[in-house]
Scaffold this motif. Structure first.
Motif, PDB file in Angstrom:
ATOM      1  N   THR A 358      -8.714  18.674  -0.318  1.00 28.18           N
ATOM      2  CA  THR A 358      -9.357  17.360  -0.375  1.00 28.18           C
ATOM      3  C   THR A 358      -9.662  16.853   1.033  1.00 28.18           C
ATOM      4  OG1 THR A 358      -8.183  16.809  -2.400  1.00 28.18           O
ATOM      5  CG2 THR A 358      -9.059  14.961  -1.119  1.00 28.18           C
ATOM      6  N   PHE A 360     -10.484  13.650   3.207  1.00 25.19           N
ATOM      7  CA  PHE A 360     -10.318  12.200   3.087  1.00 25.19           C
ATOM      8  C   PHE A 360     -11.441  11.485   3.827  1.00 25.19           C
ATOM      9  CE2 PHE A 360      -6.314  11.779   0.867  1.00 25.19           C
ATOM     10  CZ  PHE A 360      -5.796  13.055   0.979  1.00 25.19           C
ATOM     11  N   ASN A 362     -12.550   8.675   3.333  1.00 25.80           N
ATOM     12  CA  ASN A 362     -12.273   7.265   3.600  1.00 25.80           C
ATOM     13  C   ASN A 362     -11.616   7.056   4.961  1.00 25.80           C
ATOM     14  OD1 ASN A 362      -9.929   8.548   2.566  1.00 25.80           O
ATOM     15  ND2 ASN A 362      -9.000   6.563   2.130  1.00 25.80           N
ATOM     16  N   ALA A 363     -11.191   8.157   5.605  1.00 23.36           N
ATOM     17  CA  ALA A 363     -10.588   8.036   6.934  1.00 23.36           C
ATOM     18  C   ALA A 363     -11.375   8.869   7.936  1.00 23.36           C
ATOM     19  CB  ALA A 363      -9.132   8.476   6.890  1.00 23.36           C
ATOM     20  N   GLU A 373      -1.285   8.449   0.085  1.00 18.14           N
ATOM     21  CA  GLU A 373      -2.590   8.988  -0.326  1.00 18.14           C
ATOM     22  C   GLU A 373      -2.494  10.511  -0.421  1.00 18.14           C
ATOM     23  OE1 GLU A 373      -5.727   5.901   1.803  1.00 18.14           O
ATOM     24  OE2 GLU A 373      -4.757   7.353   3.085  1.00 18.14           O
ATOM     25  N   ALA A 376      -0.361  11.433  -3.485  1.00 16.65           N
ATOM     26  CA  ALA A 376      -1.059  11.194  -4.750  1.00 16.65           C
ATOM     27  C   ALA A 376      -2.049  12.329  -5.012  1.00 16.65           C
ATOM     28  CB  ALA A 376      -1.783   9.844  -4.706  1.00 16.65           C
ATOM     29  N   ASP A 377      -2.724  12.758  -3.978  1.00 16.94           N
ATOM     30  CA  ASP A 377      -3.693  13.853  -4.102  1.00 16.94           C
ATOM     31  C   ASP A 377      -2.992  15.151  -4.506  1.00 16.94           C
ATOM     32  OD1 ASP A 377      -6.323  15.184  -3.495  1.00 16.94           O
ATOM     33  OD2 ASP A 377      -5.101  16.105  -1.906  1.00 16.94           O
ATOM     34  N   LYS A 380      -2.004  14.869  -8.197  1.00 13.20           N
ATOM     35  CA  LYS A 380      -3.186  14.949  -9.053  1.00 13.20           C
ATOM     36  C   LYS A 380      -3.645  16.405  -9.223  1.00 13.20           C
ATOM     37  CE  LYS A 380      -6.655  13.142 -11.313  1.00 13.20           C
ATOM     38  NZ  LYS A 380      -6.446  12.357 -12.533  1.00 13.20           N
ATOM     39  N   GLY A 409      -5.603  -2.514   0.922  1.00 16.48           N
ATOM     40  CA  GLY A 409      -6.009  -2.445  -0.482  1.00 16.48           C
ATOM     41  C   GLY A 409      -5.583  -1.160  -1.162  1.00 16.48           C
ATOM     42  N   MET A 410      -4.370  -0.722  -0.840  1.00 16.97           N
ATOM     43  CA  MET A 410      -3.873   0.485  -1.507  1.00 16.97           C
ATOM     44  C   MET A 410      -2.936   0.059  -2.643  1.00 16.97           C
ATOM     45  SD  MET A 410      -2.300   3.922   0.134  1.00 16.97           S
ATOM     46  CE  MET A 410      -0.664   3.382   0.547  1.00 16.97           C
ATOM     47  N   PHE A 411      -3.444   0.057  -3.832  1.00 19.62           N
ATOM     48  CA  PHE A 411      -2.661  -0.414  -4.975  1.00 19.62           C
ATOM     49  C   PHE A 411      -2.345   0.701  -5.971  1.00 19.62           C
ATOM     50  CE2 PHE A 411      -5.255  -4.169  -3.718  1.00 19.62           C
ATOM     51  CZ  PHE A 411      -4.218  -4.982  -3.322  1.00 19.62           C
ATOM     52  N   GLU A 412      -3.313   1.567  -6.217  1.00 20.97           N
ATOM     53  CA  GLU A 412      -3.153   2.549  -7.290  1.00 20.97           C
ATOM     54  C   GLU A 412      -2.350   3.766  -6.860  1.00 20.97           C
ATOM     55  OE1 GLU A 412      -3.733   1.774 -10.220  1.00 20.97           O
ATOM     56  OE2 GLU A 412      -4.938  -0.010  -9.822  1.00 20.97           O
ATOM     57  N   GLU A 413      -2.542   4.210  -5.617  1.00 24.53           N
ATOM     58  CA  GLU A 413      -1.883   5.439  -5.171  1.00 24.53           C
ATOM     59  C   GLU A 413      -0.373   5.365  -5.332  1.00 24.53           C
ATOM     60  OE1 GLU A 413      -4.184   3.727  -3.646  1.00 24.53           O
ATOM     61  OE2 GLU A 413      -5.621   4.956  -2.540  1.00 24.53           O
ATOM     62  N   TYR A 416       0.613   5.460  -8.962  1.00 27.31           N
ATOM     63  CA  TYR A 416       0.401   6.783  -9.538  1.00 27.31           C
ATOM     64  C   TYR A 416       1.573   7.706  -9.171  1.00 27.31           C
ATOM     65  CZ  TYR A 416      -1.766  11.311 -10.428  1.00 27.31           C
ATOM     66  OH  TYR A 416      -2.026  12.576 -10.886  1.00 27.31           O
TER      67      TYR A 416
ATOM     68  N   THR B  65      -8.406  -7.771   1.868  1.00 26.61           N
ATOM     69  CA  THR B  65      -8.709  -6.873   0.754  1.00 26.61           C
ATOM     70  C   THR B  65      -7.992  -7.387  -0.485  1.00 26.61           C
ATOM     71  OG1 THR B  65      -6.855  -5.481   1.399  1.00 26.61           O
ATOM     72  CG2 THR B  65      -8.998  -4.890   2.282  1.00 26.61           C
ATOM     73  N   GLY B  67      -8.535  -6.023  -3.644  1.00 24.61           N
ATOM     74  CA  GLY B  67      -8.637  -5.050  -4.717  1.00 24.61           C
ATOM     75  C   GLY B  67      -8.501  -3.647  -4.154  1.00 24.61           C
ATOM     76  N   GLN B  68      -8.509  -2.677  -5.052  1.00 21.20           N
ATOM     77  CA  GLN B  68      -8.284  -1.288  -4.680  1.00 21.20           C
ATOM     78  C   GLN B  68      -9.292  -0.791  -3.634  1.00 21.20           C
ATOM     79  OE1 GLN B  68      -5.919   1.013  -5.314  1.00 21.20           O
ATOM     80  NE2 GLN B  68      -7.088   2.508  -4.151  1.00 21.20           N
ATOM     81  N   GLN B  69      -8.790  -0.128  -2.593  1.00 19.62           N
ATOM     82  CA  GLN B  69      -9.632   0.438  -1.544  1.00 19.62           C
ATOM     83  C   GLN B  69     -10.442   1.633  -2.058  1.00 19.62           C
ATOM     84  OE1 GLN B  69      -7.460   2.538   1.525  1.00 19.62           O
ATOM     85  NE2 GLN B  69      -6.156   3.621   0.097  1.00 19.62           N
ATOM     86  N   LEU B  72      -9.413   8.193  -2.897  1.00 17.77           N
ATOM     87  CA  LEU B  72      -9.632   9.444  -3.606  1.00 17.77           C
ATOM     88  C   LEU B  72     -10.634   9.244  -4.752  1.00 17.77           C
ATOM     89  CD1 LEU B  72      -5.862  10.250  -3.545  1.00 17.77           C
ATOM     90  CD2 LEU B  72      -7.636  11.535  -2.322  1.00 17.77           C
ATOM     91  N   TRP B  74     -10.874  10.044  -7.754  1.00 15.37           N
ATOM     92  CA  TRP B  74     -10.439   9.740  -9.109  1.00 15.37           C
ATOM     93  C   TRP B  74      -9.768   8.373  -9.235  1.00 15.37           C
ATOM     94  CZ3 TRP B  74      -5.079   9.466  -8.899  1.00 15.37           C
ATOM     95  CH2 TRP B  74      -4.483  10.128  -7.814  1.00 15.37           C
ATOM     96  N   ILE B  75      -9.735   7.641  -8.123  1.00 13.38           N
ATOM     97  CA  ILE B  75      -9.186   6.285  -8.192  1.00 13.38           C
ATOM     98  C   ILE B  75     -10.344   5.306  -8.086  1.00 13.38           C
ATOM     99  CG2 ILE B  75      -7.767   4.577  -6.993  1.00 13.38           C
ATOM    100  CD1 ILE B  75      -5.898   6.843  -6.211  1.00 13.38           C
ATOM    101  N   ASN B  82     -12.951  -5.351  -2.564  1.00 13.78           N
ATOM    102  CA  ASN B  82     -12.661  -4.534  -1.381  1.00 13.78           C
ATOM    103  C   ASN B  82     -13.913  -3.713  -1.067  1.00 13.78           C
ATOM    104  OD1 ASN B  82     -11.561  -3.022   0.659  1.00 13.78           O
ATOM    105  ND2 ASN B  82      -9.678  -2.534  -0.454  1.00 13.78           N
ATOM    106  N   ARG B 292     -11.420   2.452   8.064  1.00 13.31           N
ATOM    107  CA  ARG B 292     -11.071   3.786   8.566  1.00 13.31           C
ATOM    108  C   ARG B 292     -12.272   4.724   8.495  1.00 13.31           C
ATOM    109  NH1 ARG B 292      -6.203   6.064   5.381  1.00 13.31           N
ATOM    110  NH2 ARG B 292      -6.719   4.454   3.860  1.00 13.31           N
TER     111      ARG B 292
END
Ligand code: HEM
Ligand code: SF4
Ligand code: SF4
Lengths: 537, 330
Positions: A358, A360, A362-363, A373, A376-377, A380, A409-413, A416, B65, B67-69, B72, B74-75, B82, B292
């Motif tokens: 993967t 990233f 986003n970085a 992050e 989580a990857d 998954k 804004g890192m909520f789901e990782e 998960y 922020t 909400g979710q950034q 990945l 699948w997220i 955000n 980032r």
């Protein structure tokens, strides 16, 4: 100073009535257990902070430099010109009060000056007096006031009762971020040498030795070696991390809090086990041995000076990208500041997981990702063998740390990951999590012991939400991804919700991770017997 | 004091206009000079303020922020809370400006039985805010009929909607009533919610009283103390065509209304009413959250004093060697 002994029931008698006198006519009352001790001169000298002098918060005379007023006013002016945020936020508040009851310090103290709007007004009133026509002409009627020593003391007191958590900013119709105003306010106090010991100490340590705790290189290593021994006891596997190794693919940087004291070290053990299991080509650094940044709680410049080491070390070691540990304010700084300060990191590559492939994106500019992050990857892609039942003794809730929530804004990782390594996960009430999460009460360098009342009061809203899930679901563990949480939340839990443990997510991963060739586990990372395995050893 | 002072200030303004027009016959001053001066101050003032803000740079990417950034694949990213592109930011800003999104989140925190903190939904401020701003906007738009000849057709449409409650003649416009009701609510909440009262300044009451005054005189004029609307239109058309005239027979109440509006315009740039401009410039809302992914440039970034690796190794070399940590210089 007497020891803080007030019982929870006493602290809960919070008086939300507003005082009879107008706030401008209510003098500041600097109370014991609500503030931190001043900085030591030697710590300030290390980083060349100005106007170092002896003073005590409760004294009448703070021994300020003669031209202190000029310093403050020039400081305000300079910052108005440098930061649009500050300038706009000084002007546009309509005092609607939407932010008032959003601050954990207001909820925990009932002190109106802890309402974000009033915290900001403390400085705004001075701004009006010296920088706006209305304030110059109409004075108090226009909400303006003279900058006096008492006003300065008040600014100091209340800017060190704000953890820059940004919860207020979520609710403000204009996004006014009192954290931003507090940062400016703290810079001003810093110009006058009015720094806190608990902040200045870690800053000096970090500058000279590479980390807040002041661990010297050999101690960084030996602390990790202790963990390696424990991991071997638990799993039968000896992991062997490297230090300052040139040519590694990845540089790993985590807050030094993970290297010393519980429960931080359990989180670090989790990292060590995970990276070993993956066969990751990574190195620790003893020079860039701090992910966190207490400089951020003093001034923008100091934060940048400390942050410099991370890219510098990545360059020296010739790594491809950087992996960051579990921390809160560290990630605000990395996510929103580092690239601007010390970038561009054009000598690095876009982070790519060597295990899953993967990339990233986003970085792609910062070249640094969060270990959650990364994890989580992995999960998954089914790259980890996990046995969540090894966390069955834990009923887990998740505390979003402020900076990860509202400055990234890192909520789901993290959710998960937790759901994959634990069988029992319960969310706290909706209005206390995610972007509405409450601060632990001890952020921004307010995690000293002499201000315990402040910490417990500020920690009340978070603890109260934990209590709710404890009473309802039997939650006994607060998972988090923040070193300050790991260092401070335990005290607040012991006070408000006794019997609740605090754990980094990598501790939970470490428990659940089935490693190749491991022996049958009978203990968790705390060396406590696993459920059903009591008395095996 | 904080309430009485602005209250009497507005009363004084009303009297000033009445006396000026009725007593001193200063129709030209109140009907022409003051409105021109006010509009001029408004335009120059607002531009000046916005430019002054714009002059201060935004050095860092400090979006709040909510909400979710973007992360990945699948997220699911929360693009409005955000944002990671200009389009997302426009969406987020539109929600803020048009619907007061953040205010809609409002919850009320309370400590129950000295033991439980509870957070209940609290949308009253949002509702009153929306009612106030939108009715203000529509009332303002309806006034265009005074400055355009012939009246644009979209105004007829607006008026049909606004006045669908046909109560006698002249037609009752809902927005006028809603405006007055909403602004009265905003005043009362300032008065009765102790915390809000505690933070309120004269500068918070003054615009409310002023707007109450404007709405009241407007409603009085329309429904009760009938003014000569033909004369009024003559005056307003004269103002926009830059050939001012003072028609006879326009009542003092109109001059009071016009004077209060002028004061509001002139006061605007110097006050918190500038939130209208500021909301667009707020860095926590108008920046993307993907800092980032793209590097933000700070125009005043400057080199700082740092502690280099060489200095560090110099100090700790022996200890490092002893601990078998690699060093640069043996
Ligand atoms: C882009 C345009 C604007 C936006 C997004 C906006 C938004 C808001 C919001 C969210 C509030 C706080 C909630 C409330 O008290 O209602 C507020 C308050 C207020 N606004 Fe605006 N506004 C805008 C333009 C204006 C204009 C043109 C005026 C002109 C008079 C105005 C007058 C006020 C007043 C007087 C208050 C304070 C109400 C109080 O005292 O409680 N706003 N605005
Ligand atoms: S929510 Fe925003 S505008 Fe309202 S009082 Fe707080 S800071 Fe001011
Ligand atoms: S940033 Fe957090 S601590 Fe500071 S005023 Fe806002 S809510 Fe309170």
């Amino acid at each position: 100073m007497a020891k803080f002994t007030a019982k929870p029931a006493e602290l809960l008698k919070i008086d939300f009535k507003t005082p009879k006198t107008d706030w401008m006519d209510t003098p500041v009352n600097i109370r014991e257990h609500m503030y931190c001790h001043p900085a030591k001169a030697k710590d300030l000298e290390v980083v060349d902070f100005p106007n170092i002098h002896e003073w005590r918060p409760v004294d009448e005379n703070w021994n300020l430099p003669e031209n202190w007023k000029e310093i403050v006013l020039n400081g305000i002016k300079e910052r108005l010109q440098k930061y649009r945020s500050f300038h706009v936020f000084m002007d546009i508040c309509v005092r609607c009060g939407a932010c008032a009851d959003k601050c954990h310090f207001y909820l925990g103290t009932g002190d109106p000056k802890n309402m974000p709007v009033l915290r900001a007004e403390l400085l705004r009133s001075v701004y009006r007096k010296y920088f706006t026509t209305g304030g110059k002409i109409f004075g108090k009627t226009a909400g303006a006031r003279e900058l006096t020593e008492d006003v300065l003391k008040e600014l100091w007191y209340y800017f060190y009762q704000c953890t820059e958590c940004r919860r207020c900013s979520v609710f403000c119709p204009y996004g006014i971020d009192t954290a931003e105003i507090t940062m400016m306010g703290r810079e001003l106090t810093n110009l006058l040498g009015l720094q806190l010991g608990w902040i200045a100490g870690p800053v000096a340590n970090c500058y000279m030795k590479g980390n807040h705790l002041g661990l010297e290189p050999h101690t960084v290593k030996s602390n990790i070696e202790f963990m390696i021994d424990d991991i071997e006891t638990i799993t039968g596997i000896r992991v062997n991390p490297t230090f300052n190794r040139k040519g590694a693919e990845i540089l790993f940087v985590t807050p030094s809090g993970d290297l010393f004291g519980v429960p931080g070290v359990y989180t670090a053990m989790g990292y060590l086990m995970l990276f070993h299991e993956l066969g990751l080509d990574y190195t620790w650094s003893t020079y860039a041995s701090e992910g966190g940044n207490f400089g951020f709680f003093t001034s923008n410049e100091m934060a940048k000076r400390l942050n410099y080491k991370i890219y510098a070390e990545a360059k020296r070691l010739g790594v491809k990208w950087i992996l960051g540990g579990e921390c809160g304010h560290m990630w605000r700084v990395l996510h929103q500041y580092m690239d601007t300060w010390n970038g561009p990191a054009d000598f690095l590559e876009v982070p790519k997981s060597p295990i899953t492939g993967t990339v990233f994106e986003n970085a792609k500019s910062l070249k640094m990702i969060h270990v959650i992050e990364f994890a989580a990857d992995l999960i998954k892609h089914g790259k980890l063998k996990l046995d969540p039942s090894r966390n069955d003794h834990l009923k887990v809730t998740f505390h979003d740390s402020c900076n990860i929530a509202r400055g990234m804004g890192m909520f789901e990782e993290p959710r998960y990951v937790i759901k994959n390594v634990c069988n029992h996960f319960y969310e706290m009430p909706e209005n206390t999590i995610r972007e509405k999460t409450f601060c632990c009460g001890s952020g921004t360098g307010l995690n000293a012991s002499e201000n315990m009342e402040l910490r417990m009061r500020g920690g009340l809203p978070r603890a109260n939400a934990v209590k709710y899930v404890r009473d309802r679901y039997g939650v006994n563990t607060v998972a988090n991804i923040c070193a300050i949480d790991r260092a401070t939340l335990q005290a607040s839990m012991d006070y408000w919700v006794p019997g609740t443990a605090v754990a980094g997510i990598h501790e939970l991963i470490g428990n659940a991770l089935v490693m190749k060739g491991e022996k049958e586990r009978t203990q968790d990372l705390r060396l406590e017997p696993l459920p059903g395995k009591e008395g095996v050893e | 004091m904080k309430i009485l002072f602005p209250f009497f200030a507005v009363i004084l303004l009303v009297l000033l206009a009445v006396v000026g027009v009725k007593g001193a016959n200063l129709h030209f001053l109140f009907g022409v000079v003051v409105p021109y001066a006010a509009v001029f101050t408004f335009i120059i003032g607002v531009i000046y303020r916005v430019l002054k803000w714009a002059k201060s740079p935004v050095p860092f990417s400090i979006a709040t922020t909510c909400g979710q950034q973007k992360t990945l694949p699948w997220i699911k990213q929360n693009k409005l809370e955000n944002p990671s592109s200009t389009l997302h930011v426009i969406g987020r800003m539109a929600l803020e400006v048009l619907l007061f999104r953040s205010l809609f989140r409002n919850i009320k925190g309370e400590l129950k039985d000295s033991s439980r903190l509870i957070y209940g939904s609290d949308k009253w401020l949002w509702l009153a805010g929306i009612a106030f701003h939108y009715s203000f906007l529509i009332v303002l738009l309806r006034h265009i009929r005074l400055f355009a000849e012939p009246t644009p057709s979209y105004l007829h449409l607006l008026e049909t909607f606004d006045g669908f409650l046909q109560i006698g003649a002249p037609r009752l416009f809902m927005t006028g009533v809603i405006l007055l009701a909403a602004v009265t609510f905003l005043f009362l909440r300032r008065l009765y919610i102790p915390q809000v009262r505690y933070i309120s300044l004269s500068a918070d009451y003054f615009p409310l009283f002023l707007i109450i005054g404007i709405a009241t005189t407007g409603i009085l004029m329309r429904y009760f103390l009938k003014t000569d609307i033909v004369g009024v239109k003559e005056l307003t058309m004269g103002l926009v065509s830059l050939s001012p005239v003072i028609p006879k027979g326009v009542g003092a109440i109109f001059y009071v209304h016009l004077f209060l509006v002028s004061i509001l315009f002139a006061y605007f740039p110097f006050s918190k009413l500038m939130h209208m401009g500021g909301v667009f410039l707020s860095p926590t809302r108008n920046l993307t959250g993907n800092s980032r992914e793209y590097r933000r440039i700070n125009p005043w970034n400057y080199p700082v004093k740092v502690h280099t690796y060489e200095e560090y190794e110099e100090e700790f070399r022996d200890k490092m060697k002893m601990a078998e940590i690699p060093v640069e210089k043996e």
